[in-house]
Design an enzyme around this catalytic site. Structure first.
Site, PDB file in Angstrom:
ATOM      1  N   ASN A 153      60.372  30.077  66.846  1.00 38.90           N
ATOM      2  CA  ASN A 153      60.459  28.789  67.536  1.00 38.90           C
ATOM      3  C   ASN A 153      61.503  27.853  66.934  1.00 38.90           C
ATOM      4  O   ASN A 153      61.841  26.846  67.542  1.00 38.90           O
ATOM      5  CB  ASN A 153      59.094  28.097  67.526  1.00 38.90           C
ATOM      6  CG  ASN A 153      58.469  28.074  66.156  1.00 38.90           C
ATOM      7  OD1 ASN A 153      58.210  29.132  65.565  1.00 38.90           O
ATOM      8  ND2 ASN A 153      58.239  26.899  65.625  1.00 38.90           N
ATOM      9  N   ALA A 202      51.735  28.159  78.693  1.00 39.02           N
ATOM     10  CA  ALA A 202      52.435  27.734  79.906  1.00 39.02           C
ATOM     11  C   ALA A 202      53.517  26.686  79.644  1.00 39.02           C
ATOM     12  O   ALA A 202      54.548  26.676  80.315  1.00 39.02           O
ATOM     13  CB  ALA A 202      51.426  27.170  80.909  1.00 39.02           C
ATOM     14  N   HIS A 203      53.281  25.813  78.650  1.00 36.77           N
ATOM     15  CA  HIS A 203      54.191  24.658  78.545  1.00 36.77           C
ATOM     16  C   HIS A 203      55.548  24.988  77.943  1.00 36.77           C
ATOM     17  O   HIS A 203      56.409  24.126  77.864  1.00 36.77           O
ATOM     18  CB  HIS A 203      53.521  23.491  77.814  1.00 36.77           C
ATOM     19  CG  HIS A 203      53.419  23.626  76.321  1.00 36.77           C
ATOM     20  ND1 HIS A 203      54.282  22.991  75.471  1.00 36.77           N
ATOM     21  CD2 HIS A 203      52.550  24.303  75.537  1.00 36.77           C
ATOM     22  CE1 HIS A 203      53.932  23.253  74.215  1.00 36.77           C
ATOM     23  NE2 HIS A 203      52.888  24.053  74.235  1.00 36.77           N
ATOM     24  N   CYS A 328      55.475  20.605  65.674  1.00 38.74           N
ATOM     25  CA  CYS A 328      54.220  20.376  64.952  1.00 38.74           C
ATOM     26  C   CYS A 328      54.500  19.908  63.539  1.00 38.74           C
ATOM     27  O   CYS A 328      53.672  19.281  62.908  1.00 38.74           O
ATOM     28  CB  CYS A 328      53.412  21.668  64.881  1.00 38.74           C
ATOM     29  SG  CYS A 328      53.402  22.531  66.421  1.00 38.74           S
TER      30      CYS A 328
HETATM   31  C1  LIG Z   1      55.797  30.452  68.340  1.00 39.70           C
HETATM   32  C2  LIG Z   1      54.755  29.465  68.729  1.00 39.70           C
HETATM   33  N1  LIG Z   1      53.458  29.796  68.614  1.00 39.70           N
HETATM   34  C3  LIG Z   1      52.481  28.955  68.965  1.00 39.70           C
HETATM   35  C4  LIG Z   1      52.760  27.706  69.456  1.00 39.70           C
HETATM   36  C5  LIG Z   1      51.620  26.789  69.844  1.00 39.70           C
HETATM   37  O1  LIG Z   1      51.484  26.806  71.230  1.00 39.70           O
HETATM   38  P1  LIG Z   1      50.513  25.775  71.989  1.00 39.70           P
HETATM   39  O2  LIG Z   1      51.211  24.459  71.931  1.00 39.70           O
HETATM   40  O3  LIG Z   1      50.407  26.315  73.363  1.00 39.70           O
HETATM   41  O4  LIG Z   1      49.225  25.777  71.278  1.00 39.70           O
HETATM   42  C6  LIG Z   1      54.089  27.312  69.596  1.00 39.70           C
HETATM   43  C7  LIG Z   1      54.408  25.951  70.080  1.00 39.70           C
HETATM   44  O5  LIG Z   1      55.044  25.173  69.415  1.00 39.70           O
HETATM   45  C8  LIG Z   1      55.105  28.212  69.218  1.00 39.70           C
HETATM   46  O6  LIG Z   1      56.393  27.880  69.326  1.00 39.70           O
END
Ligand SMILES: Cc1ncc(COP(=O)(O)O)c(C=O)c1O
Length: 387
Positions: A153, A202-203, A328
């Site tokens: 990410n 989904a987002h 995050c």
């Molecule tokens: C690689 C990865 N895993 C998990 C997540 C968490 O996803 P969600 O926001 O749907 O809980 C993200 C979102 O930032 C992500 O990029």
């Protein structure tokens, strides 16, 4: 062109208007509870959910009954990792994962350490790639799960997931991949050898927030999973709770659109991304790409600017929405664990920008963003005491 220009599509993506249109009837006409089996309202909602389940499954080459709806990739990761760990308690306690995983995997593993799990966190090379050979070497008789993300990410690097899955399959160990950033952005098919569990959301693909899925493959050896949320027994007992029908319908539509549009969209985004990098490099020196450029998500760019403090740059770019890492973690001042894992110096890690292009970006926006980044990098270098 409107400002601010949104280039933070790894954090989240705007809902596609076609997705919103598909969702709207679920707030009025199709408002029933899909678990209400005794009347028309429930049946219609259940039908909408099953249509979406098929759309979501199709995006990753799964069967509809292999899809469990959750609240997002964080929950899917929790269900996959804790669920396998608990179900395998009699067989072992060892989990293998990777240093560049999202905190939604690393922190789940850490929480299991407190319950007796042994967690091996494998390093990556300077490009961010995990060597499947290291995975093979780390397996012990007590290994119950291997969890490696498909695409990162922050740096967008795509792991050799097929090879890692093959290693897992050879040893009959369940393999989970967090594909939150990869699904719909890079070719991904769950039929690849050995993948048992896939988390996605989904987002990140122009759907709504608060809905995701865990794909639980039925292929042998069948993975055993303990539910983490108990209650009404929805989703075949794996995830209780009334289904988020509007969200699920939007997720389904978003997946359908992704499947149709991914080849052309990936190409368009790759061309824009490469153009952005060229524009930056033509005008300023000391622009370093973090992580291997290939294989990488076509819409990701993570770059460091020598002698520039990334946070200061982001603060000055009020009209261009970019980030310094995971959304995050963006409240924290410690350098990204992902850039640290690549072996970057703290200075270089602190001078990085994560840029995530998306479906609604245009060429003029990219030119504008490049111009603004160049302008602010130059200005910061002028006032920097080290320049
Ligand atoms: C690689 C990865 N895993 C998990 C997540 C968490 O996803 P969600 O926001 O749907 O809980 C993200 C979102 O930032 C992500 O990029």
């Amino acid at each position: 062109m409107h400002t601010p220009v949104y280039l933070d599509n790894h954090a989240t993506t705007p809902v596609d208007p076609r997705v919103l249109e598909a969702m709207l009837p679920c707030f009025s006409g199709v408002f029933g509870n899909p678990s209400s089996r005794v009347h028309e309202f429930g049946w219609r909602a259940a039908e909408a959910v099953e249509t979406a389940r098929a759309q979501v499954a199709r995006l990753i080459g799964a069967a509809p009954d292999e899809i469990i709806f959750t609240s997002g990739a964080t929950e899917s990761n929790n269900l996959a990792i804790k669920g396998v760990y608990e179900a395998a308690a009699k067989h072992g306690n060892h989990i293998i994962t990777c240093a560049t995983e999202h905190t939604a995997v690393l922190d789940v593993c850490r929480s299991l350490e407190k319950r007796g799990a042994l967690v091996t966190i494998l390093p990556v090379d300077s490009g961010g790639l995990l060597d499947p050979g290291r995975v093979a070497d780390a397996i012990t008789d007590h290994t119950v799960l291997i969890s490696v993300m498909t695409a990162n990410n922050e740096i967008g690097v795509i792991q050799p997931i097929e090879d890692i899955a093959r290693v897992a399959a050879y040893k009959d160990i369940p393999f989970h991949t967090d594909a939150a950033q990869a699904c719909g952005k890079a070719p991904f098919n769950v039929r690849m050898a050995g993948i048992h569990l896939v988390s996605f959301t989904a987002h990140k693909l122009y759907g709504p927030k608060g809905v995701g899925a865990l794909c639980i493959r039925r292929r042998p050896p069948r993975v055993r999973l303990a539910a983490q949320i108990h209650g009404g027994g929805q989703e075949r007992g794996w995830r209780s709770g009334t289904l988020n029908v509007p969200g699920i319908v939007g997720f389904g539509k978003a997946c359908e659109l992704m499947l149709d549009e991914m080849p052309a969209e990936s190409l368009r985004l790759r061309v824009m991304r490469d153009r952005l990098l060229t524009l930056l490099r033509e005008s300023i020196d000391g622009v370093d790409v973090n992580g291997a450029l290939e294989p990488r998500l076509p819409h990701n760019l993570n770059v460091s600017f020598e002698r520039v403090e990334g946070e200061s740059l982001i603060m000055r770019l009020r009209d261009v929405a970019v980030s310094s890492g995971s959304a995050c973690a963006s409240a924290s001042v410690s350098p990204s664990h992902v850039l640290h894992a690549l072996g970057l110096t703290p200075e270089r890690a602190h001078s990085s920008l994560r840029i995530g292009l998306g479906r609604f970006n245009t060429n003029p926006e990219i030119d504008y963003a490049a111009g603004r980044i160049i302008e602010e990098v130059k200005r910061l270098r002028e006032i920097s005491p080290t320049s």
